[in-house]
Design a protein around this motif. Structure first.
Motif, PDB file in Angstrom:
ATOM      1  N   ILE A  72     -28.801  81.759   8.390  1.00 32.41           N
ATOM      2  CA  ILE A  72     -27.944  81.181   7.367  1.00 32.41           C
ATOM      3  C   ILE A  72     -28.217  81.899   6.050  1.00 32.41           C
ATOM      4  CG2 ILE A  72     -27.364  79.064   6.104  1.00 32.41           C
ATOM      5  CD1 ILE A  72     -28.440  77.507   8.586  1.00 32.41           C
ATOM      6  N   VAL A  73     -27.163  82.409   5.422  1.00 31.05           N
ATOM      7  CA  VAL A  73     -27.288  83.105   4.136  1.00 31.05           C
ATOM      8  C   VAL A  73     -26.495  82.323   3.093  1.00 31.05           C
ATOM      9  CG1 VAL A  73     -26.788  85.214   2.842  1.00 31.05           C
ATOM     10  CG2 VAL A  73     -27.594  85.361   5.210  1.00 31.05           C
ATOM     11  N   LEU A  74     -27.187  81.898   2.035  1.00 31.75           N
ATOM     12  CA  LEU A  74     -26.561  81.133   0.963  1.00 31.75           C
ATOM     13  C   LEU A  74     -26.645  81.923  -0.330  1.00 31.75           C
ATOM     14  CD1 LEU A  74     -28.102  77.600   1.690  1.00 31.75           C
ATOM     15  CD2 LEU A  74     -25.927  78.522   2.509  1.00 31.75           C
ATOM     16  N   LEU A  75     -25.506  82.118  -0.997  1.00 29.64           N
ATOM     17  CA  LEU A  75     -25.455  82.897  -2.221  1.00 29.64           C
ATOM     18  C   LEU A  75     -25.065  82.030  -3.408  1.00 29.64           C
ATOM     19  CD1 LEU A  75     -23.785  84.948   0.150  1.00 29.64           C
ATOM     20  CD2 LEU A  75     -24.784  86.473  -1.536  1.00 29.64           C
ATOM     21  N   THR A 124     -27.682  84.580  -7.185  1.00 32.83           N
ATOM     22  CA  THR A 124     -26.439  85.025  -7.804  1.00 32.83           C
ATOM     23  C   THR A 124     -25.497  85.587  -6.746  1.00 32.83           C
ATOM     24  OG1 THR A 124     -27.259  87.272  -8.182  1.00 32.83           O
ATOM     25  CG2 THR A 124     -27.700  85.644  -9.915  1.00 32.83           C
ATOM     26  N   ALA A 125     -24.295  85.921  -7.195  1.00 28.19           N
ATOM     27  CA  ALA A 125     -23.409  86.718  -6.351  1.00 28.19           C
ATOM     28  C   ALA A 125     -23.960  88.130  -6.274  1.00 28.19           C
ATOM     29  CB  ALA A 125     -21.997  86.729  -6.932  1.00 28.19           C
ATOM     30  N   ARG A 133     -22.395  93.052   1.569  1.00 30.89           N
ATOM     31  CA  ARG A 133     -22.130  93.504   2.941  1.00 30.89           C
ATOM     32  C   ARG A 133     -23.432  93.548   3.747  1.00 30.89           C
ATOM     33  NH1 ARG A 133     -19.644  97.443   1.450  1.00 30.89           N
ATOM     34  NH2 ARG A 133     -17.517  96.627   1.653  1.00 30.89           N
ATOM     35  N   ALA A 134     -24.486  94.047   3.134  1.00 28.67           N
ATOM     36  CA  ALA A 134     -25.771  94.118   3.827  1.00 28.67           C
ATOM     37  C   ALA A 134     -26.354  92.730   4.063  1.00 28.67           C
ATOM     38  CB  ALA A 134     -26.748  94.962   3.011  1.00 28.67           C
ATOM     39  N   ALA A 135     -26.156  91.825   3.113  1.00 33.16           N
ATOM     40  CA  ALA A 135     -26.744  90.486   3.219  1.00 33.16           C
ATOM     41  C   ALA A 135     -26.114  89.663   4.337  1.00 33.16           C
ATOM     42  CB  ALA A 135     -26.607  89.751   1.882  1.00 33.16           C
ATOM     43  N   VAL A 136     -24.822  89.841   4.557  1.00 32.22           N
ATOM     44  CA  VAL A 136     -24.136  88.999   5.544  1.00 32.22           C
ATOM     45  C   VAL A 136     -23.937  89.703   6.877  1.00 32.22           C
ATOM     46  CG1 VAL A 136     -22.935  87.835   3.659  1.00 32.22           C
ATOM     47  CG2 VAL A 136     -21.768  89.665   4.897  1.00 32.22           C
ATOM     48  N   HIS A 137     -24.395  90.951   6.986  1.00 34.57           N
ATOM     49  CA  HIS A 137     -24.127  91.744   8.190  1.00 34.57           C
ATOM     50  C   HIS A 137     -24.580  91.047   9.466  1.00 34.57           C
ATOM     51  CE1 HIS A 137     -23.776  95.124  10.928  1.00 34.57           C
ATOM     52  NE2 HIS A 137     -25.060  94.976  11.248  1.00 34.57           N
ATOM     53  N   ASP A 138     -25.772  90.460   9.447  1.00 34.88           N
ATOM     54  CA  ASP A 138     -26.304  89.820  10.654  1.00 34.88           C
ATOM     55  C   ASP A 138     -26.371  88.301  10.518  1.00 34.88           C
ATOM     56  OD1 ASP A 138     -28.284  89.805   8.736  1.00 34.88           O
ATOM     57  OD2 ASP A 138     -29.906  90.323  10.121  1.00 34.88           O
ATOM     58  N   ALA A 139     -25.628  87.747   9.564  1.00 36.00           N
ATOM     59  CA  ALA A 139     -25.654  86.296   9.352  1.00 36.00           C
ATOM     60  C   ALA A 139     -24.714  85.582  10.308  1.00 36.00           C
ATOM     61  CB  ALA A 139     -25.264  85.973   7.907  1.00 36.00           C
ATOM     62  N   ASP A 140     -25.154  84.439  10.795  1.00 33.88           N
ATOM     63  CA  ASP A 140     -24.302  83.578  11.611  1.00 33.88           C
ATOM     64  C   ASP A 140     -23.497  82.623  10.740  1.00 33.88           C
ATOM     65  OD1 ASP A 140     -25.347  84.136  14.503  1.00 33.88           O
ATOM     66  OD2 ASP A 140     -27.142  83.858  13.277  1.00 33.88           O
ATOM     67  N   VAL A 141     -24.098  82.218   9.612  1.00 28.34           N
ATOM     68  CA  VAL A 141     -23.481  81.279   8.674  1.00 28.34           C
ATOM     69  C   VAL A 141     -23.619  81.858   7.272  1.00 28.34           C
ATOM     70  CG1 VAL A 141     -23.519  78.931   7.743  1.00 28.34           C
ATOM     71  CG2 VAL A 141     -24.155  79.334  10.139  1.00 28.34           C
ATOM     72  N   VAL A 142     -22.536  81.820   6.500  1.00 28.75           N
ATOM     73  CA  VAL A 142     -22.581  82.287   5.116  1.00 28.75           C
ATOM     74  C   VAL A 142     -22.034  81.190   4.209  1.00 28.75           C
ATOM     75  CG1 VAL A 142     -21.627  83.915   3.431  1.00 28.75           C
ATOM     76  CG2 VAL A 142     -22.414  84.737   5.661  1.00 28.75           C
ATOM     77  N   GLY A 143     -22.788  80.895   3.152  1.00 30.85           N
ATOM     78  CA  GLY A 143     -22.351  79.933   2.154  1.00 30.85           C
ATOM     79  C   GLY A 143     -22.195  80.617   0.810  1.00 30.85           C
ATOM     80  N   ILE A 144     -21.053  80.424   0.153  1.00 26.95           N
ATOM     81  CA  ILE A 144     -20.781  81.060  -1.129  1.00 26.95           C
ATOM     82  C   ILE A 144     -20.180  80.044  -2.092  1.00 26.95           C
ATOM     83  CG2 ILE A 144     -20.400  83.338  -0.122  1.00 26.95           C
ATOM     84  CD1 ILE A 144     -17.385  82.804  -0.388  1.00 26.95           C
TER      85      ILE A 144
END
Length: 399
Positions: A4-7, A31-32, A39-50
Motif C-alpha cells: 500500500i502506497v499513500l501519498l 507530499t506529492a 511512477r517509481a513509487a507506484v510501480h509495484d504497489a497493489d493499492v495507491v492512495g492520493i
C-alpha cells in the motif's frame, strides 16, 4: 500481503484502518511526487492512495501492473484517468461525504463575513482606520442564498443557511429532493437574479467550465456575493474581476483556482490579489482535523472492503457490487470485456475443471463487466492463470 502506497500526507487514521485489518506493508509520502518519482513509487504497489495533487494519468497507470485499486482521499477524482483505470480493471474510490460539513461551514462563514464587509473592515483597522459605518453591511437573516449544484455539500450549505434565517433556492441539472424549505429553480438565470449570495458546488469538467462568466455575472442581482469552493475552472476569473470593478458584484470568496500553486512557497497568480472585498483561501474547504480524519477512515475502509471481499460499492469508475460475505472456499474477482457470452465463457472454464459455483454476482459498466464468484472447492493459482490467459479477461484475482 498487498503493498500500500499513500501519498500527500494522508491522515494517520487511514494507516490505523489498514493495520487493524492486518495490512502492514504501507509506504507513506508526505507530499506529492514529481512524475518520474511517482511512477517509481507506484510501480509495484497493489493499492495507491492520493489526494488532489498526485496525477495518475495513462503513463503512470500503464506502468503499474500490480495496481488493483486506487483511493482518492478527497472528493474529486479528476486527478485520475478514470477511463484508463477502468480499462486496467482498477476501481477508484473517493470520499464524497467526509468533508461535507467542513466545506459547508466555510461557505456559510464567508457569506456572513462578506455580507458584513468584514474583510474590508479588518484591513482598514490594520491600516490605522476606525471605520464604524454600517453602510453596505447586512445581516444574513432574510437574505436569499442561491446554490448551484445541490449535492452532498450544496444541500448541507442550504441546511446551515436556513438555520441562520436565510431563504434557500437552488439550481441543479438533476432533480433533487429539497431539504428543509429549499426551493429548486430549473432556470439558472432566474435563480441568479434572486440570490443575494451565490455559492457553487459542482464537479469539474467541460460541462461546468466557466459557468460563471460575463453573461451569468450580469444576470446576478446587483451587489450580490459569489462564493466558489468547488472547482477552480467553473469561474471565469477575469470576468469576475471586471464584475467586481464595475460593482456588479459586492464581494467574492474563492477557495479554488484555475491554476493553483504547486507548493506552500509559491504565490498565487490571480487578478483578484489585493482586493479588500475578496476572500482568497488556499483550497482548504475540507482541511479541518475532523474532516481529514474522517476522510482517512472512509476511503481506507472502502479499500479494505475491496481487498477482503472484492466489493466495489461506491467506486466512481467501475461496476458496483455490494458487500456479500464469502460463501465458499474461494472467491475469484474477474474483470472482463463487456461482450455477449462473457459470463458463459467464464463459467465454462469452471465447469471444465469440475469447480462448483456457490454464489455469483455480476455487474457491467460501459466497456467492462465485473464478476465475483464463490466456489465450493478451493481454487489454485493454475485456474487463475488460465482465466488470465483468456482473451476476454481484463483482470483476474484470487482472494
Amino acid at each position: 500481503m498487498p503493498k500500500i502506497v499513500l501519498l500527500e500526507n494522508i491522515h494517520p487514521s487511514a494507516v490505523e484502518v489498514f493495520n487493524a485489518a492486518g495490512y502492514h506493508d504501507i509506504v507513506t509520502h508526505a507530499t506529492a511526487l514529481p512524475p518520474d518519482a511517482l511512477r517509481a513509487a507506484v510501480h509495484d504497489a497493489d493499492v495507491v492512495g492520493i489526494r488532489s495533487r498526485s496525477h495518475l494519468d495513462r503513463s503512470i497507470l500503464d506502468e503499474a501492473p500490480a495496481l488493483g485499486v486506487v483511493g482518492c482521499f478527497c472528493i474529486g477524482t479528476n486527478q485520475v484517468d478514470l477511463a484508463t483505470a477502468m480499462e486496467h480493471g482498477v476501481p477508484v474510490f473517493n470520499a464524497p461525504f467526509s468533508n461535507t460539513r467542513s466545506v459547508a461551514e466555510l461557505v456559510l462563514a464567508e457569506a456572513i463575513l462578506l455580507l458584513r464587509r468584514i474583510p474590508e473592515k479588518n484591513a482598514r483597522v490594520h491600516q490605522g482606520h476606525w471605520d464604524k459605518s454600517a453602510s453596505g453591511s447586512f445581516e444574513a437573516r432574510g437574505k436569499t442564498l442561491g446554490i448551484i449544484g445541490y449535492g452532498n455539500i450544496g444541500s448541507q450549505v442550504g441546511t446551515l443557511a436556513e438555520a441562520v434565517g436565510m431563504r434557500v433556492i437552488f439550481h441543479d441539472i438533476e432533480a433533487k429532493l429539497p431539504l428543509g424549505n429549499a426551493r429548486p429553480y430549473s432556470d439558472l438565470a432566474s435563480m441568479l437574479a434572486e440570490a443575494d449570495v451565490v455559492t457553487l458546488h459542482v464537479p469539474g469538467g467541460r460541462a461546468t467550465e466557466n459557468i460563471i462568466n460575463a453573461q451569468t455575472l450580469a444576470q446576478m442581482k446587483r451587489g450580490a456575493i459569489l462564493i466558489n469552493a468547488s472547482r477552480g475552472t467553473v469561474v471565469d476569473i477575469d470576468a469576475l474581476r471586471a464584475a467586481l470593478d464595475a460593482k456588479q458584484i459586492a464581494g467574492a470568496a474563492l477557495d479554488v483556482f484555475p491554476t493553483e500553486p504547486k507548493g506552500p512557497d509559491e504565490p498565487l497568480a490571480s487578478p483578484l490579489i489585493g482586493l479588500n472585498n475578496v476572500i482568497l483561501t488556499p483550497h482548504i474547504g475540507g482541511s479541518t482535523v475532523e474532516s481529514q480524519e474522517n476522510i482517512g477512515r472512509e476511503v481506507a475502509e472502502k479499500l479494505v472492503r475491496f481487498l477482503q471481499s472484492g466489493t466495489t460499492k461506491g467506486a466512481v469508475n467501475f461496476p458496483e457490487l455490494p458487500y456479500q460475505a464469502p460463501a465458499g472456499a474461494s472467491r475469484i474477482l474477474h474483470v472482463h470485456r463487456n461482450e455477449p457470452g462473457a459470463l458463459a465463457t467464464l463459467n465454462s472454464l469452471f465447469a471444465e475443471r469440475n469447480i462448483n459455483i456457490v454464489s455469483q454476482q455480476l455487474q457491467t459498466k460501459g466497456p467492462i463487466g465485473y464478476v465475483l464468484t464463490d466456489t465450493g472447492e478451493r481454487v489454485g493459482e493454475d485456474v487463475v492463470a488460465a482465466l488470465r490467459r483468456h482473451p476476454i479477461t481484463v483482470r483476474c484475482e484470487l482472494l
